[in-house]
Scaffold this motif. Structure first.
Motif, PDB file in Angstrom:
ATOM      1  N   GLN A   1     -25.004 -17.456  -1.801  1.00  0.00           N
ATOM      2  CA  GLN A   1     -24.594 -16.892  -3.089  1.00  0.00           C
ATOM      3  C   GLN A   1     -24.944 -17.821  -4.242  1.00  0.00           C
ATOM      4  OE1 GLN A   1     -20.405 -16.153  -2.654  1.00  0.00           O
ATOM      5  NE2 GLN A   1     -20.714 -14.104  -1.780  1.00  0.00           N
ATOM      6  N   LEU A   2     -24.721 -19.122  -4.047  1.00  0.00           N
ATOM      7  CA  LEU A   2     -25.004 -20.085  -5.103  1.00  0.00           C
ATOM      8  C   LEU A   2     -26.495 -20.159  -5.412  1.00  0.00           C
ATOM      9  CD1 LEU A   2     -22.538 -22.955  -4.100  1.00  0.00           C
ATOM     10  CD2 LEU A   2     -22.275 -21.246  -5.917  1.00  0.00           C
ATOM     11  N   CYS A   3     -27.327 -20.091  -4.365  1.00  0.00           N
ATOM     12  CA  CYS A   3     -28.772 -20.115  -4.592  1.00  0.00           C
ATOM     13  C   CYS A   3     -29.223 -18.888  -5.383  1.00  0.00           C
ATOM     14  CB  CYS A   3     -29.510 -20.181  -3.261  1.00  0.00           C
ATOM     15  SG  CYS A   3     -29.393 -21.768  -2.400  1.00  0.00           S
ATOM     16  N   CYS A   4     -28.664 -17.735  -5.043  1.00  0.00           N
ATOM     17  CA  CYS A   4     -29.082 -16.501  -5.709  1.00  0.00           C
ATOM     18  C   CYS A   4     -28.551 -16.421  -7.139  1.00  0.00           C
ATOM     19  CB  CYS A   4     -28.607 -15.301  -4.895  1.00  0.00           C
ATOM     20  SG  CYS A   4     -29.447 -15.113  -3.302  1.00  0.00           S
TER      21      CYS A   4
ATOM     22  N   GLU B   1     -29.893 -25.904  -3.183  1.00  0.00           N
ATOM     23  CA  GLU B   1     -31.101 -26.030  -2.367  1.00  0.00           C
ATOM     24  C   GLU B   1     -31.045 -27.275  -1.490  1.00  0.00           C
ATOM     25  OE1 GLU B   1     -33.738 -24.144  -1.939  1.00  0.00           O
ATOM     26  OE2 GLU B   1     -33.177 -22.548  -3.317  1.00  0.00           O
ATOM     27  N   GLU B   2     -30.531 -28.356  -2.038  1.00  0.00           N
ATOM     28  CA  GLU B   2     -30.416 -29.583  -1.251  1.00  0.00           C
ATOM     29  C   GLU B   2     -29.468 -29.399  -0.076  1.00  0.00           C
ATOM     30  OE1 GLU B   2     -29.154 -34.310  -1.861  1.00  0.00           O
ATOM     31  OE2 GLU B   2     -28.938 -32.848  -3.506  1.00  0.00           O
ATOM     32  N   TYR B   3     -28.364 -28.739  -0.306  1.00  0.00           N
ATOM     33  CA  TYR B   3     -27.411 -28.492   0.789  1.00  0.00           C
ATOM     34  C   TYR B   3     -28.037 -27.572   1.843  1.00  0.00           C
ATOM     35  CZ  TYR B   3     -23.134 -27.165   3.209  1.00  0.00           C
ATOM     36  OH  TYR B   3     -22.169 -26.958   4.167  1.00  0.00           O
TER      37      TYR B   3
ATOM     38  N   ILE C   1     -34.712 -17.964   1.487  1.00  0.00           N
ATOM     39  CA  ILE C   1     -33.514 -18.416   2.195  1.00  0.00           C
ATOM     40  C   ILE C   1     -33.513 -17.873   3.620  1.00  0.00           C
ATOM     41  CG2 ILE C   1     -30.986 -18.400   2.190  1.00  0.00           C
ATOM     42  CD1 ILE C   1     -31.068 -18.031  -0.814  1.00  0.00           C
ATOM     43  N   VAL C   2     -33.854 -16.591   3.769  1.00  0.00           N
ATOM     44  CA  VAL C   2     -33.871 -15.965   5.091  1.00  0.00           C
ATOM     45  C   VAL C   2     -34.930 -16.596   5.978  1.00  0.00           C
ATOM     46  CG1 VAL C   2     -34.232 -13.799   6.326  1.00  0.00           C
ATOM     47  CG2 VAL C   2     -32.986 -13.796   4.164  1.00  0.00           C
TER      48      VAL C   2
ATOM     49  N   LEU D   1     -29.986  -9.321  -0.344  1.00  0.00           N
ATOM     50  CA  LEU D   1     -31.395  -8.939  -0.282  1.00  0.00           C
ATOM     51  C   LEU D   1     -31.717  -7.998  -1.435  1.00  0.00           C
ATOM     52  CD1 LEU D   1     -31.713  -8.281   3.553  1.00  0.00           C
ATOM     53  CD2 LEU D   1     -32.469 -10.304   2.294  1.00  0.00           C
ATOM     54  N   PRO D   2     -32.933  -8.033  -1.988  1.00  0.00           N
ATOM     55  CA  PRO D   2     -34.103  -8.794  -1.524  1.00  0.00           C
ATOM     56  C   PRO D   2     -34.244 -10.171  -2.172  1.00  0.00           C
ATOM     57  CG  PRO D   2     -34.790  -7.235  -3.183  1.00  0.00           C
ATOM     58  CD  PRO D   2     -33.307  -7.043  -3.039  1.00  0.00           C
ATOM     59  N   LEU D   3     -33.289 -10.552  -3.062  1.00  0.00           N
ATOM     60  CA  LEU D   3     -33.432 -11.836  -3.753  1.00  0.00           C
ATOM     61  C   LEU D   3     -33.404 -13.002  -2.770  1.00  0.00           C
ATOM     62  CD1 LEU D   3     -33.710 -13.378  -6.373  1.00  0.00           C
ATOM     63  CD2 LEU D   3     -31.206 -13.303  -6.634  1.00  0.00           C
ATOM     64  N   ALA D   4     -32.551 -12.914  -1.761  1.00  0.00           N
ATOM     65  CA  ALA D   4     -32.486 -13.984  -0.767  1.00  0.00           C
ATOM     66  C   ALA D   4     -33.803 -14.122  -0.022  1.00  0.00           C
ATOM     67  CB  ALA D   4     -31.349 -13.719   0.215  1.00  0.00           C
ATOM     68  N   ASP D   5     -34.503 -13.016   0.129  1.00  0.00           N
ATOM     69  CA  ASP D   5     -35.823 -13.067   0.765  1.00  0.00           C
ATOM     70  C   ASP D   5     -36.853 -13.677  -0.170  1.00  0.00           C
ATOM     71  OD1 ASP D   5     -36.914 -12.627   3.221  1.00  0.00           O
ATOM     72  OD2 ASP D   5     -36.768 -10.459   3.150  1.00  0.00           O
TER      73      ASP D   5
END
Length: 606
Positions: free
Chosen positions: A102-105, A126-128, A159-160, A151-155
């Motif tokens: 969630q934090l990345c997105c 991203e580091e974590y 991340i996926v 999805l699709p942002l995580a893709d």
């Protein structure tokens, strides 16, 4: 506002109409942000200092004292924005595998990047993800579960793909370590793998069963590309199918293999699961047990999966039908109420798939082809096993009143002629069918009994067939004829000189080839004896037809002639039959010297 004051900020929650509103106390709010039904009254400076997206939106309301911003389609909704707001206001919270996706997105959506502030949320998440999550398989699975709603942002943020690569790499390492642990030295000093040792490298199978089917498909596909063992992939597919399609987590059949039992409320999700699992099945023959394939086929039929899916399962089942049990073929019929109890058409297609690779009787003229399908080869032994299985299946479905004759014959006639070395099982099934379908016509009975090679019946089965009232007359005559041949071979053979040849001939005629002869000689002997038997059978049929014609003529004479004419005609007919080798009955009452010698050929024929 100093740093200490930021750390003392607390979060309060209240409701306003249909929205939920979060207000940071002790902070004057000069901006209202609406996110998927949630309203946040905040101070814009902490947000503008770190978020590039909010900075651009606030610039549009430069002349207003309090501006209102709506963030449409923010990934993760109000929960993700709350975490981002906490970060911007300096409220401490922990980054975990449950919220890192969630934090990345949200950091990508709000542009919380290094371009607008150092050590921003994007770089920390991203580091974590790279240093913590991707080194632990369980955490990768947790992140994939979170990505289902992102999805699709995580893709797009990979991340996926990073989690899938980490899972596959971890699986390959565990598989390699497990393989090395199973290596041991034999008594001769050679290094070999102990197949009886328990494989502990498949602990990840249970973890993957919680992933959604589309992400699970991508994980298994990546494992195939990286060379994970087919047995491990098959075990994972079986475990996933049990969790997704059964009421209970484990459902075992008597043989100890897991089976699939679909829940009553079938829906589109279950259909997708079944079709995906079938598409992921390894191409290796024994990667999954046949009981599992049959269970998935039942599920596919109940859920009305695609034809391609069901045909693929039928082909896989047919390729290992020789290790199937009778229960595997008893597939319930899911069609109409007046249909057969079991799905006969599906079993017929499975048998056709099996026969296509084994039925080479017509091509056995070539020596190389014959040697590849010799009686000692696995395909020949598989034929014998499947023939027994089919005979038992026919006996099981024979009492069904809705079973049509053509379907019964189609099942029985699918296997090649050399598949059965004994026809007792087939005769038993046909006898059960005749008993359950007493309304069959004589022509249908004859058509059904043509499946039986009466020469391959045992002595007990022949005795039963000879006394059966359900068999047609022609079949009973064939039984008696072959019994006569058997008795003749037993009585007139020389036990000293002809014992071995007679035994060898009997073994060949009963379907079991002699081991003292080469495969080529065995096959030639079989063909020669088969031609002789066909000729003998043709002679028997001609003789039977002649006797039937004579019987009709005698009956007509009895009805239309006087007693004197009848006796005269009767004597003429007896003379034509020539039972005792006499040239005529008109001569003297005492037989001639020539007639006193009994013709052995006549004895054999009678």
């Amino acid at each position: 506002m100093d740093k200490h004051h930021h750390q003392q900020l607390s979060l309060a929650k209240c409701s306003r109409q249909r929205y939920s509103e979060w207000i940071f106390r002790d902070v004057p709010s000069d901006i209202t942000i609406e996110v998927n039904g949630g309203i946040f009254a905040l101070h814009k400076f902490p947000l503008v200092s770190r978020s590039g997206r909010i900075r651009k939106l606030v610039a549009d309301y430069r002349d207003s004292n309090i501006s209102r911003i709506e963030l449409v389609s923010l990934p993760g909704g109000a929960e993700s924005f709350e975490l981002a707001a906490k970060f911007c206001y300096g409220v401490n919270f922990e980054i975990t595998s449950a919220n890192v996706a969630q934090l990345c997105c949200v950091s990508d959506y709000l542009e919380l990047t290094e371009e607008f502030s150092k050590n921003n949320l994007s770089s920390r998440a991203e580091e974590y993800l790279d240093s913590i999550v991707c080194k632990n398989l369980e955490m990768c699975v947790d992140v994939l579960q979170q990505c289902e709603n992102l999805l699709p942002l995580a893709d797009d943020l990979k991340i996926v793909s990073r989690c899938i690569d980490a899972i596959v790499s971890k699986t390959c390492v565990e598989q390699m370590a497990s393989s090395f642990s199973r290596l041991e030295y034999s008594s001769s000093g050679r290094l070999h793998k102990n197949r009886q040792a328990k494989c502990d490298g498949d602990w990840w199978i249970e973890d993957l069963s919680v992933i959604r089917i589309d992400l699970y498909q991508r994980v298994i596909t990546a494992m195939k590309c990286r060379g994970v063992r087919p047995e491990s992939i098959g075990a994972s597919l079986m475990n996933y199918a049990q969790k997704a399609l059964t009421k209970k987590s484990s459902l075992w059949n008597p043989s100890g293999q897991p089976k699939v039992d679909v829940v009553a409320s079938s829906n589109g999700h279950e259909r997708i699961v079944v079709e995906t699992i079938v598409s992921l099945l390894p191409i290796e023959k024994l990667a999954v047990p046949i009981s599992f394939l049959v269970g998935v086929l039942r599920s596919a039929m109940m859920l009305d999966c695609t034809i391609a899916c069901r045909l693929d399962l039928e082909r896989r089942i047919g390729s290992q039908l020789d290790i199937a049990a009778l229960d595997d073929l008893l597939i319930p019929s899911f069609r109409h109420a007046d249909d057969t109890l079991f799905d006969v058409d599906t079993v017929h297609r499975i048998l056709v798939n099996f026969s296509q690779k084994d039925d080479s009787e017509d091509d056995m003229e070539d020596a190389s082809v014959f040697e590849s399908d010799s009686p000692n080869s696995p395909s020949q032994s598989a034929l014998f096993k499947v023939s027994k299985l089919v005979d038992n299946y026919l006996a099981e479905i024979a009492p069904d009143a809705n079973l049509k004759l053509n379907k019964f014959i189609a099942i029985a006639d699918t296997l090649p002629a050399h598949a059965r070395n004994i026809h007792d099982g087939l005769y038993r099934a046909i006898d059960i069918y005749l008993k359950a379908h007493q309304g069959l016509s004589d022509s249908d009975k004859r058509k059904l009994c043509q499946l039986i090679d009466f020469q391959k019946l045992s002595q007990e089965a022949s005795a039963h067939a000879a006394q059966s009232e359900r068999l047609p007359l022609q079949s009973i005559v064939q039984v008696l004829y072959f019994e006569q041949l058997r008795l003749r071979n037993a009585l007139f053979s020389n036990p000293n000189d002809d014992y071995k040849p007679m035994l060898q001939s009997w073994r060949i005629s009963s379907g079991a080839l002699s081991t003292t002869m080469s495969p080529r000689d065995n096959y030639a002997s079989l063909r020669r004896e088969n031609r002789e038997l066909k000729l003998e059978l043709a002679r028997l049929r001609m003789r039977l037809n002649d006797l039937e014609k004579e019987h009709v003529c005698m009956k007509r004479d009895m009805e239309n002639s006087s007693s004197h004419k009848f006796m005269s005609s009767f004597l003429k007919k007896i003379g034509k039959l020539n039972f005792f080798g006499h040239s005529s009955l008109r001569g003297s009452s005492s037989p001639s010297k020539h007639s006193q010698k009994t013709d052995p050929k006549v004895i054999e024929r009678t």
